[in-house]
Design an enzyme around this catalytic site. Structure first.
Site, PDB file in Angstrom:
ATOM      1  N   TYR A 140      25.919 -42.435  21.289  1.00 52.07           N
ATOM      2  CA  TYR A 140      26.022 -40.971  20.763  1.00 52.07           C
ATOM      3  C   TYR A 140      27.104 -41.005  19.797  1.00 52.07           C
ATOM      4  CZ  TYR A 140      27.212 -36.074  21.059  1.00 52.07           C
ATOM      5  OH  TYR A 140      27.305 -34.586  20.856  1.00 52.07           O
ATOM      6  N   PRO A 269      38.241 -39.979  26.417  1.00 50.59           N
ATOM      7  CA  PRO A 269      39.365 -39.612  25.700  1.00 50.59           C
ATOM      8  C   PRO A 269      40.605 -39.239  26.486  1.00 50.59           C
ATOM      9  CG  PRO A 269      37.547 -38.967  24.741  1.00 50.59           C
ATOM     10  CD  PRO A 269      37.138 -39.397  26.028  1.00 50.59           C
TER      11      PRO A 269
HETATM   12  N1  LIG Z   1      28.321 -28.271  23.362  1.00 48.28           N
HETATM   13  C1  LIG Z   1      28.871 -28.991  22.808  1.00 48.28           C
HETATM   14  O1  LIG Z   1      30.161 -28.929  23.240  1.00 48.28           O
HETATM   15  C2  LIG Z   1      28.773 -29.743  21.426  1.00 48.28           C
HETATM   16  C3  LIG Z   1      30.047 -30.660  21.140  1.00 48.28           C
HETATM   17  C4  LIG Z   1      29.711 -31.504  20.090  1.00 48.28           C
HETATM   18  C5  LIG Z   1      28.529 -31.859  19.451  1.00 48.28           C
HETATM   19  N2  LIG Z   1      27.666 -30.914  19.836  1.00 48.28           N
HETATM   20  C6  LIG Z   1      26.054 -31.002  19.182  1.00 48.28           C
HETATM   21  O2  LIG Z   1      25.275 -29.813  19.284  1.00 48.28           O
HETATM   22  C7  LIG Z   1      24.067 -30.103  19.392  1.00 48.28           C
HETATM   23  C8  LIG Z   1      23.477 -29.197  20.541  1.00 48.28           C
HETATM   24  O3  LIG Z   1      24.364 -29.460  21.509  1.00 48.28           O
HETATM   25  P1  LIG Z   1      24.130 -28.523  22.887  1.00 48.28           P
HETATM   26  O4  LIG Z   1      25.404 -28.621  23.664  1.00 48.28           O
HETATM   27  O5  LIG Z   1      23.191 -27.407  22.683  1.00 48.28           O
HETATM   28  O6  LIG Z   1      22.915 -29.663  23.893  1.00 48.28           O
HETATM   29  P2  LIG Z   1      21.826 -29.503  24.551  1.00 48.28           P
HETATM   30  O7  LIG Z   1      21.189 -30.718  25.089  1.00 48.28           O
HETATM   31  O8  LIG Z   1      21.421 -28.110  25.289  1.00 48.28           O
HETATM   32  O9  LIG Z   1      20.621 -29.124  23.134  1.00 48.28           O
HETATM   33  C9  LIG Z   1      20.147 -30.326  22.456  1.00 48.28           C
HETATM   34  C10 LIG Z   1      18.637 -30.041  22.128  1.00 48.28           C
HETATM   35  O10 LIG Z   1      17.999 -31.080  21.603  1.00 48.28           O
HETATM   36  C11 LIG Z   1      16.799 -31.313  22.035  1.00 48.28           C
HETATM   37  N3  LIG Z   1      16.604 -32.767  21.751  1.00 48.28           N
HETATM   38  C12 LIG Z   1      17.288 -33.895  22.074  1.00 48.28           C
HETATM   39  N4  LIG Z   1      16.455 -34.941  21.724  1.00 48.28           N
HETATM   40  C13 LIG Z   1      15.348 -34.533  20.880  1.00 48.28           C
HETATM   41  C14 LIG Z   1      14.545 -35.186  20.286  1.00 48.28           C
HETATM   42  N5  LIG Z   1      14.397 -36.421  19.778  1.00 48.28           N
HETATM   43  N6  LIG Z   1      13.580 -34.383  19.220  1.00 48.28           N
HETATM   44  C15 LIG Z   1      13.662 -32.915  19.328  1.00 48.28           C
HETATM   45  N7  LIG Z   1      14.551 -32.296  19.917  1.00 48.28           N
HETATM   46  C16 LIG Z   1      15.521 -33.120  20.877  1.00 48.28           C
HETATM   47  C17 LIG Z   1      17.090 -31.302  23.453  1.00 48.28           C
HETATM   48  O11 LIG Z   1      15.862 -30.851  24.077  1.00 48.28           O
HETATM   49  C18 LIG Z   1      17.923 -29.843  23.451  1.00 48.28           C
HETATM   50  O12 LIG Z   1      17.326 -28.504  23.323  1.00 48.28           O
HETATM   51  C19 LIG Z   1      23.797 -31.673  19.833  1.00 48.28           C
HETATM   52  O13 LIG Z   1      23.700 -32.307  18.398  1.00 48.28           O
HETATM   53  C20 LIG Z   1      25.286 -31.978  20.075  1.00 48.28           C
HETATM   54  O14 LIG Z   1      25.339 -33.137  19.793  1.00 48.28           O
HETATM   55  C21 LIG Z   1      27.579 -30.095  20.937  1.00 48.28           C
END
Ligand SMILES: NC(=O)c1ccc[n+]([C@@H]2O[C@H](COP(=O)([O-])OP(=O)(O)OC[C@H]3O[C@@H](n4cnc5c(N)ncnc54)[C@H](O)[C@@H]3O)[C@@H](O)[C@H]2O)c1
Length: 309
Positions: A140, A269
């Protein structure tokens, strides 16, 4: 277009953009996201949903891309670590290629995990991070770091209009109930009357940003002038220990749960807090929802979710 639009943050972003009268194309392979998160939008003539994996190219006509596709919690991103890296890296290449073809502005959902286990506190965007390249979190962390590199190479090499946000812990309704993230974990455990599990001594700190504040930050970043690329930290600087969070949740739920202490996982962390000086000055953004108010909303979402199951 929103990749990962069926997920936690993505579905809130769909709501928000539709409210602002945009046409929204949601792209998701439903790995962690669900149609349930978008159910209320099906039938809206300005909303389209495509099942697609971003590790494969996509040919569509769009003028803005929010690239959120990627499993975000350790249980999910460690389930198939090779696919996680592919999603971040091949996904970024495919979406940047699309943005270049159609001349779209493109936003990358990067993460505070690019800072790894930081030696500086709080973390500013200029900090390069301390990531273990071979640990279980690397699929990740390094995937996201490489995606940032690709964004900036497309910016320098192809003059692409990029916006990179480094997102810190965000919580709220539509979080996955079994994603092992601390807020959902504590709430679900407390609602089920199970022990609330704390890793280590509970003195490690995290900052928690409510989802509505985070989505505001996305919109503001996307609206900045061409010359602002980020990376920019988005998060809530309010710092809480795991113990404090657990106590707040127990108080809200008013159940019978007790605290249980477990060993700390590898590479977890110790401290994580955003420095949002840049976001404040460039985006005129800062979070406004208190942890107590945000937790109330989140607890009522999970209460309903568990009752419907
Ligand atoms: N929620 C947090 O606290 C947080 C913190 C840091 C970064 N992020 C980033 O924000 C983004 C959204 O996070 P989230 O919390 O909504 O997570 P989440 O898992 O709810 O959403 C991620 C979405 O991406 C889709 N996905 C995964 N792999 C895929 C692929 N290969 N092709 C198409 N779709 C795919 C999943 O089905 C899901 O709907 C992510 O990129 C995550 O790394 C989130």
């Amino acid at each position: 277009m929103i990749t990962g639009g069926a997920g936690f943050l993505g579905s809130h972003l769909c709501d928000r953009l539709l409210k602002e009268d945009a046409d929204v194309l949601c792209v998701d392979n439903f790995f962690t996201g669900t149609k349930q998160n978008l159910r209320h939008l099906i039938g809206d003539p300005r909303f389209e949903l495509i099942r697609h994996d971003v590790t494969f190219p996509l040919y569509v006509e769009v003028d803005q891309i929010y690239n959120l596709a990627c499993p975000a919690s350790p249980v999910h991103y460690q389930f198939d670590p090779v696919q996680t890296t592919k999603t971040s890296v091949h996904g970024a290449i495919n979406m940047l290629g699309l943005a270049r073809r159609v001349k779209a502005r493109i936003f990358q959902a990067s993460t505070s995990e690019v800072y790894g286990d930081p030696e500086v506190h709080p973390q500013q965007e200029s900090y390069w991070g301390r990531v273990n390249t071979i640990g279980p979190r690397a699929c990740y962390d390094e995937g996201k770091r490489c995606a940032e590199t690709l964004f900036f190479d497309y910016y320098r090499q192809h003059n692409l209009d990029i916006k990179v946000a480094r997102i810190f812990n965000t919580y709220g309704p539509r979080m996955h109930p079994n994603d092992g993230r601390v807020v959902s974990n504590f709430i679900v455990q407390a609602l089920k009357g199970e022990d609330v599990t704390i890793y280590g001594d509970g003195q490690q700190t995290r900052s928690f940003c409510y989802v509505d504040d985070m989505i505001d930050g996305f919109i503001k970043l996307m609206a900045t002038d061409n010359d602002f690329t980020g990376p920019v930290n988005l998060g809530n600087p309010g710092e809480f220990t795991m113990l404090e969070l657990a106590e707040k949740v127990l108080q809200l739920v008013q159940g019978k749960s007790k605290l249980a202490f477990l060993a700390l996982p590898t590479d977890d962390p110790r401290q994580r807090q955003p420095d949002i000086t840049l976001a404040k000055s460039k985006l005129e953004w800062e979070p406004s929802v208190s942890l107590d108010d945000g937790l109330k909303e989140t607890v009522s979402y999970f209460k309903k979710l568990l009752a419907d199951q």
